[in-house]
Write an enzyme that holds these catalytic residues in place. Structure first.
Site, PDB file in Angstrom:
ATOM      1  N   ASN A   8     -82.799 -67.777 -89.430  1.00  0.00           N
ATOM      2  CA  ASN A   8     -81.465 -67.175 -89.509  1.00  0.00           C
ATOM      3  C   ASN A   8     -81.239 -66.450 -88.186  1.00  0.00           C
ATOM      4  O   ASN A   8     -81.822 -65.398 -87.948  1.00  0.00           O
ATOM      5  CB  ASN A   8     -81.422 -66.199 -90.696  1.00  0.00           C
ATOM      6  N   LYS A  10     -78.628 -65.033 -87.167  1.00  0.00           N
ATOM      7  CA  LYS A  10     -77.685 -63.901 -87.255  1.00  0.00           C
ATOM      8  C   LYS A  10     -76.686 -63.997 -86.087  1.00  0.00           C
ATOM      9  O   LYS A  10     -76.307 -65.102 -85.718  1.00  0.00           O
ATOM     10  CB  LYS A  10     -78.458 -62.583 -87.297  1.00  0.00           C
ATOM     11  N   HIS A  95     -76.777 -62.760 -98.065  1.00  0.00           N
ATOM     12  CA  HIS A  95     -77.735 -62.017 -97.238  1.00  0.00           C
ATOM     13  C   HIS A  95     -77.453 -60.520 -97.376  1.00  0.00           C
ATOM     14  O   HIS A  95     -76.301 -60.108 -97.482  1.00  0.00           O
ATOM     15  CB  HIS A  95     -77.623 -62.450 -95.772  1.00  0.00           C
ATOM     16  N   GLU A  97     -77.345 -58.291 -95.298  1.00  0.00           N
ATOM     17  CA  GLU A  97     -76.448 -57.764 -94.264  1.00  0.00           C
ATOM     18  C   GLU A  97     -74.985 -58.037 -94.612  1.00  0.00           C
ATOM     19  O   GLU A  97     -74.082 -57.453 -94.001  1.00  0.00           O
ATOM     20  CB  GLU A  97     -76.836 -58.347 -92.892  1.00  0.00           C
ATOM     21  N   GLU A 168     -85.773 -61.375 -99.933  1.00  0.00           N
ATOM     22  CA  GLU A 168     -85.834 -60.604 -98.695  1.00  0.00           C
ATOM     23  C   GLU A 168     -85.708 -59.117 -99.036  1.00  0.00           C
ATOM     24  O   GLU A 168     -84.593 -58.612 -99.205  1.00  0.00           O
ATOM     25  CB  GLU A 168     -84.685 -60.989 -97.758  1.00  0.00           C
ATOM     26  N   GLY A 174     -86.263 -56.872 -90.184  1.00  0.00           N
ATOM     27  CA  GLY A 174     -86.146 -56.352 -88.818  1.00  0.00           C
ATOM     28  C   GLY A 174     -86.931 -55.073 -88.567  1.00  0.00           C
ATOM     29  O   GLY A 174     -86.739 -54.421 -87.547  1.00  0.00           O
ATOM     30  N   SER A 206     -89.466 -59.751 -91.665  1.00  0.00           N
ATOM     31  CA  SER A 206     -90.539 -59.541 -90.686  1.00  0.00           C
ATOM     32  C   SER A 206     -91.630 -60.603 -90.742  1.00  0.00           C
ATOM     33  O   SER A 206     -92.811 -60.303 -90.535  1.00  0.00           O
ATOM     34  CB  SER A 206     -91.136 -58.130 -90.830  1.00  0.00           C
TER      35      SER A 206
HETATM   36  P1  13P Z   1     -86.439 -60.537 -89.630  1.00  0.00           P
HETATM   37  O1  13P Z   1     -87.335 -61.750 -89.691  1.00  0.00           O
HETATM   38  O2  13P Z   1     -85.909 -60.268 -88.263  1.00  0.00           O
HETATM   39  O3  13P Z   1     -87.058 -59.360 -90.300  1.00  0.00           O
HETATM   40  O4  13P Z   1     -85.121 -60.921 -90.488  1.00  0.00           O
HETATM   41  C1  13P Z   1     -85.271 -61.448 -91.757  1.00  0.00           C
HETATM   42  C2  13P Z   1     -83.946 -61.912 -92.243  1.00  0.00           C
HETATM   43  O5  13P Z   1     -83.063 -61.138 -92.527  1.00  0.00           O
HETATM   44  C3  13P Z   1     -83.737 -63.371 -92.349  1.00  0.00           C
HETATM   45  O6  13P Z   1     -82.574 -63.675 -93.061  1.00  0.00           O
END
Ligand code: 13P
Length: 247
Positions: A8, A10, A95, A97, A168, A174, A206
Site C-alpha cells: 500500500n 499510500k 483502511h 487512515e 492492521e 508506521g 510495520s
Molecule cells: P506500515 O507498513 O508503514 O506500518 O503501514 C501499514 C499499512 O498501513 C498498510 O496498509
C-alpha cells in the site's frame, strides 16, 4: 493457499516510481518462482500506467479506496468500475487512515460505508481487501477481539465472500511496533472463525524484511499488507520472498 503480499503505497508515488517496480519485477524474474501473489496499490493516478507498463510481469495493481457508486456527481472520487477500467485487480477499503476522522469537513468512514465500498468492488469484478484493526487504547483495554469482531460484522460484504481481510492494528501502522506473534496468531484465528477457510487474512503494520518471515509463518496469516517497506524494491522483494515460502 497462495500468500498475497500487497504493498500500500499510500500518498507516495510518481511516474518515476516505475523504476522501483521495474527493479522488483526484474528480481522476481531472476529468482526461483515465488508462490506468492504480488500486488502494489499505488496512488490512483498511476494505476493505469503501471498496469500497462508491467503487463508482462507477475505484479498486479490495485486501488487504495473507492466510492460505493459506479458513477455520479462525486467530485474527486473514483469508482470501483474506474479501477477495473484502469486494469486494477484489487481495491483496499476501510483502511484505518480512511476510517479515522480527517477533521472538520473531512470524511471518516464507518463499517456500513466500508461494506458498501467492498460490495462495489465485487460488483466491478475486483477483489476487495477489507481492513480492520483496533487502536492502542482498545488493545490496552483488552477489547481488541471485540472491536475487530464488530468491524467484521459491520463491514464484510453480504453479496459474496470472495474478499481478502487485512488485520492492521492501528497502533502498529508506521510506528515500527508490532503485536507479539502470539497476539497476531490469536487475532487471525479469531478472524478465521468468522470467515470461510479459504479467505486470505493478511497482517499489516510495520511489516519489514526483518520480521516478515516469522509473521508469515503464523497459521492463518495468509500474506501481508505492507506500507513503508513496499516503497523500496529491495525491501519489498524480501517480504515477497518470505511470502513465497508460505503454503
Ligand atoms: P506500515 O507498513 O508503514 O506500518 O503501514 C501499514 C499499512 O498501513 C498498510 O496498509
Amino acid at each position: 493457499m497462495r500468500a498475497l503480499i500487497a504493498g500500500n503505497w499510500k500518498m507516495h508515488g510518481l511516474a518515476a516510481s516505475a523504476s522501483e517496480i521495474a527493479t522488483l519485477a526484474a528480481k522476481m524474474k531472476d529468482a526461483a518462482p515465488t508462490d506468492a501473489d504480488v500486488l502494489i496499490c499505488p496512488p490512483a493516478t498511476r494505476v493505469a500506467a503501471f498496469t500497462a507498463k508491467f503487463s508482462g510481469s507477475a505484479i498486479q495493481f490495485g486501488g487504495q479506496d473507492c466510492h460505493a457508486d459506479p458513477s455520479g456527481a462525486h467530485t474527486g472520487d473514483i469508482s470501483a468500475e474506474m479501477f477495473a477500467d484502469a486494469g486494477a485487480a484489487f481495491v483496499i477499503v476501510g483502511h484505518s487512515e480512511r476510517r479515522a476522522n480527517f477533521g472538520e469537513g473531512g470524511h471518516n468512514e464507518g463499517d456500513a460505508d466500508v461494506r458498501r465500498k467492498a460490495e462495489a468492488v465485487l460488483r466491478a469484478g475486483l477483489t476487495p481487501i477489507i481492513c480492520v484493526g483496533e487502536s492502542e487504547a482498545q488493545r490496552k483495554a483488552g477489547a481488541a477481539l471485540e472491536v475487530v469482531g464488530a468491524q467484521l460484522a459491520g463491514s464484510l460484504p453480504e453479496t459474496s465472500d470472495d474478499f481478502v481481510i487485512a488485520y492492521e492494528p492501528v497502533w502498529a501502522i508506521g510506528t515500527g511496533l508490532t503485536p507479539t506473534l502470539a497476539d497476531i496468531a490469536e487475532m487471525h484465528a479469531f478472524i478465521r472463525s468468522k470467515t470461510r477457510i479459504d479467505v486470505r487474512i493478511l497482517y499489516g503494520g510495520s511489516v519489514k524484511p526483518g520480521n516478515a518471515q516469522e509473521i508469515l509463518a503464523i497459521d492463518d496469516v495468509n500474506g501481508a499488507l505492507v506500507g513503508g517497506a513496499s516503497l523500496k524494491a529491495d525491501d519489498f522483494y524480501q517480504i515477497v520472498m518470505a511470502g513465497g515460502g508460505k503454503q
